[in-house]
Design an enzyme around this catalytic site. Structure first.
Site, PDB file in Angstrom:
ATOM      1  N   GLY A   1      31.147  17.922 -38.824  1.00 43.51           N
ATOM      2  CA  GLY A   1      29.249  17.743 -38.254  1.00 43.51           C
ATOM      3  C   GLY A   1      29.397  19.100 -38.655  1.00 43.51           C
ATOM      4  O   GLY A   1      27.993  18.778 -38.589  1.00 43.51           O
TER       5      GLY A   1
ATOM      6  N   ASP B   1      35.363  17.099 -33.438  1.00 38.34           N
ATOM      7  CA  ASP B   1      35.991  16.817 -32.393  1.00 38.34           C
ATOM      8  C   ASP B   1      36.647  18.014 -30.851  1.00 38.34           C
ATOM      9  O   ASP B   1      36.485  17.705 -30.006  1.00 38.34           O
ATOM     10  CB  ASP B   1      38.148  17.740 -33.497  1.00 38.34           C
ATOM     11  CG  ASP B   1      37.771  16.656 -34.259  1.00 38.34           C
ATOM     12  OD1 ASP B   1      37.723  15.956 -33.790  1.00 38.34           O
ATOM     13  OD2 ASP B   1      39.130  16.696 -34.729  1.00 38.34           O
TER      14      ASP B   1
ATOM     15  N   ALA C   1      36.340  11.942 -38.857  1.00 40.88           N
ATOM     16  CA  ALA C   1      35.591  12.625 -39.867  1.00 40.88           C
ATOM     17  C   ALA C   1      34.207  11.576 -39.621  1.00 40.88           C
ATOM     18  O   ALA C   1      33.197  12.207 -39.104  1.00 40.88           O
ATOM     19  CB  ALA C   1      35.663  12.626 -41.249  1.00 40.88           C
ATOM     20  N   GLN C   2      33.980  10.330 -38.768  1.00 43.41           N
ATOM     21  CA  GLN C   2      33.308   9.909 -39.484  1.00 43.41           C
ATOM     22  C   GLN C   2      32.041   9.231 -37.699  1.00 43.41           C
ATOM     23  O   GLN C   2      30.843   9.826 -38.341  1.00 43.41           O
ATOM     24  CB  GLN C   2      33.269   7.705 -39.604  1.00 43.41           C
ATOM     25  CG  GLN C   2      33.248   7.107 -40.854  1.00 43.41           C
ATOM     26  CD  GLN C   2      31.814   7.507 -41.160  1.00 43.41           C
ATOM     27  OE1 GLN C   2      31.168   7.475 -40.446  1.00 43.41           O
ATOM     28  NE2 GLN C   2      31.901   7.492 -43.034  1.00 43.41           N
TER      29      GLN C   2
ATOM     30  N   GLU D   1      51.491   9.622 -42.305  1.00 49.26           N
ATOM     31  CA  GLU D   1      50.624   9.604 -43.552  1.00 49.26           C
ATOM     32  C   GLU D   1      51.950  10.382 -44.002  1.00 49.26           C
ATOM     33  O   GLU D   1      52.872  10.640 -45.186  1.00 49.26           O
ATOM     34  CB  GLU D   1      49.771  10.423 -43.664  1.00 49.26           C
ATOM     35  CG  GLU D   1      48.920   8.893 -43.911  1.00 49.26           C
ATOM     36  CD  GLU D   1      47.545   9.556 -43.636  1.00 49.26           C
ATOM     37  OE1 GLU D   1      46.313   8.548 -43.938  1.00 49.26           O
ATOM     38  OE2 GLU D   1      47.085  10.915 -43.330  1.00 49.26           O
TER      39      GLU D   1
END
Lengths: 448, 448
Positions: A17, A321, A337-338, A182
């Site tokens: 950001g 966030d 992130a987007q 992950e």
């Protein structure tokens, strides 16, 4: 700090950001100061690769100063913003000197403030779990997780007692979101491929990886069909899923789960628990909320308006966030992130309009470009809205998107080679157990 | 540990000496156990590159287990050998479990013992200097030096007082051997090229790098003509040399030197002192010497005979930096990788001969293949005995030799690309300040 007549924009946080907000102001007639506690921008989506020895820290981090070296209206300050004073329009920054001799305290004034300080782990009120079950937010976290996982195999190799050896070879990952999926997939691959021939007394293939998720499926923000594909893949690479279950206790040698369906409990004997279950806004969010007369959400996030400012404080933006922001269907926006990138660019545009005496007419709208999650070698799921798919091509897309996004860094070529090498050889050459010595030494010193 | 009828060889230390001893025994009918405190072999000649942000730790380290995964007669143990008992023919090993819950103590018996445990920093009796002036022996040391150097620039950027700012921008490297020369050259290049456009308030080019050497020339193990070429190159890239000077005091904000010629003193105001002046054998050397009835040298090294065993203990070999071994002209052999590698292979050969009932007829002889030292970008010196040269071709040779030697690792390709990239762009993408958080947290915990 030198002063000019130009208006001052302070950006707290050099994550996705903050970086995009600063970048979108590159041609604006303002003085931009980016303040971060760390001297690098971290590409968090790949942090789990560092935690499992696939990539080196420098592959996914870039010095903030070098990102902005050509942006003449931007300067970078290494320090921690501890408080915002909305009345005086100032922030208080603590900068620690090398050798921790002194803390330099600075008070900087702003015309606009962009708070993009991010989130940290949340243990839902069970902070005593933090030491036993580390989360994955920083490079130090990743090194610590890598150390614990590798050290567990080392300890199992010399453990004569079979019960204790099984405990050491059991890995519990709490939280079935992208990070948990992950991480558990990567640990399972580590034990089944990378470490396969490394030991003489134990068979790393017998390691158990258990993924605990409170909802009835993993990757619950994706479509159910994709969740089920992910679950099938996880099962195939040996991850044992415990769904609709939450953790009621974490001790150094065991974890207790409770199943939502029947309230039954299950205890897992393990020495390695990793936390991927919850995040909350950083503590600065609370200070900011108090100072501006709003209340943080349960997740420690700061509520903002459609223009991303705090109600009654048009000069203070909160993004990423740390912001509690609702999407079109009144659902909170995901912590990805987007969202932070689009909010950063939106705020930059708003400030540029205000410089021209205009106001930004449109509230922020998140344009969802799709979601990707990887499960392991050659396996990922993709949800592009109009198209949902999984398997090798989703994995190729995931790889391509991540390497392309790393383009902002100088090291995408290296990452590509490291990955190609890892893929062909199942190797994870960065599986180093580090920091054991120095931490020991530092601890001893502080005891003196 | 499983037991067989095969004779047991224990190797303490997975550095150059231990690794080559183990490798040369790969076809011998023995059971080899390599014990190391760390899970990786470290390519120490390139450690200064990690300390200055040019390479990542994983580029110069390889897991010991993966090096020996195909050598079926070798096993690896992560632990610290704390004592040798030559009468019982055993070693005592301490293995720390993950989370440091317990220390597992093992006693292992050997038929032959190869001690290749290496050296650590020596502050010549001034151990209080260690915290102020870190040395460069481990990956943690490298990360700490990187942190201090980068943090000094960060602190200077916000320092209003010009005197204090100059202190922060002064870097003192003590010791003009290869490590000190490489380190001071790399810091000077960091400030003059890599960081050039990164700051707004300071000019990193004004940083002072001071190299202190007790002898009258740097790189004193090389021919004087090469030393003088090295000095000219260091001067050109901005390193200020203080020769024939030794350090009498190191304090957090200053270093005092005394010149041998006239006994005059000089005080340098600095916040960053790096130690590259002396090494000594690890503490295990002293225990081993006591147990075998010999005395360590002033540098903490264990005296050995021509066959590399301790007098009266034909089953105990000491090799590498821990051994005190004389060359053909009765000069002690230098503490370089080549010596350790050749000694490792010699010991392997000796054991194989003994297995056949023979003894090694020839004492160890070091075959000097030449020395190389790098000063900075495009500049190195080479002394091949029959040929001495310096400049770009020496640097290319240095680069070639190091990348070729890294061939034992899987990551030589990566290192090559990283270097090529660094060379073309003056970039040092691994300049991360890490470990600040976690060390702080651990220290706090230990205070509880």
């Amino acid at each position: 700090m030198n002063s000019t007549n130009r208006k001052k924009v302070i950006i707290v946080g050099g994550g996705f950001g903050g970086m995009h907000a600063a970048r979108s102001l590159r041609r604006a007639d303002v003085e931009v100061t980016i303040i971060d506690r760390r001297n690098f921008h971290l590409f968090q989506p790949l942090l789990y690769q560092v935690a499992t020895g696939g990539l080196s820290p420098a592959n996914i981090a870039a010095p903030i100063r070098s990102i902005f070296r050509r942006q003449k209206n931007a300067k970078v300050l290494l320090g921690e913003v501890v408080a915002v004073d909305p009345k005086q329009k100032t922030v208080e920054v603590h900068c620690t000197e090398p050798g921790e001799l002194e803390t330099q305290k600075l008070t900087l004034s702003y015309d606009w403030l962009i708070v993009a300080a991010g989130a940290t782990h949340s243990y839902f009120g069970n902070d005593q779990w933090e030491n036993i079950a580390p989360g994955l937010k920083t490079l130090e976290d990743a090194a610590e997780i890598r150390r614990r996982v590798l050290a567990a195999f080392e300890a199992a190799e010399i453990e004569p007692d079979s019960k204790h050896r099984d405990e050491l070879l059991t890995f519990v990952v709490v939280g079935g979101g992208p990070t948990g999926v992950e991480l558990s997939g990567a640990i399972s691959e580590l034990s089944r491929h990378t470490l396969l021939h490394d030991f003489r007394n134990i068979n790393p293939e017998l390691a158990k990886v258990i993924l605990v998720e409170g909802q009835d499926r993993v990757l619950a923000t994706f479509a159910p069909s994709l969740s089920h594909k992910a679950e099938a893949s996880l099962k195939k690479i040996g991850v044992d899923m415990q769904l609709s279950a939450y953790v009621t206790s974490i001790l150094p040698d065991r974890v207790t789960l409770k199943f939502k369906s029947d309230g039954s409990e299950k205890t897992i004997a393990t020495r390695t628990v990793l936390w991927a279950a919850g995040v909350a806004g950083v503590p600065l969010g609370k200070q900011l909320a108090n100072a501006t007369g709003v209340s943080v959400t349960r997740g420690g996030r700061v509520p903002i308006q459609g223009d991303l400012t705090i109600d009654g404080h048009p000069a203070i933006f909160v993004i990423g966030d740390l912001a509690s922001c609702e999407g079109k269907d009144s659902q909170p926006l995901p912590g990805v992130a987007q969202v932070a990138i689009q909010q950063g660019s939106y705020v930059g545009r708003s400030i540029k309009l205000q410089l021209k005496g205009k106001s930004n007419p449109k509230p922020f709208r998140y344009s969802d470009k799709g979601s990707l999650a990887t499960i392991g070698r050659s396996m990922a799921i993709a949800d592009l809205g109009f198209l949902k798919f999984s398997g090798f091509f989703a994995w190729m897309l995931w790889l391509f998107v991540h390497i392309a996004t790393l383009a902002a860094f100088s090291n995408r070529v290296l990452v590509f080679f490291q990955w190609a090498g890892n893929y062909l050889t199942y190797n994870r050459s960065a599986r180093l157990i580090t920091n054991t010595e120095r931490i020991g030494r530092e601890s001893c010193e502080s005891e003196k």
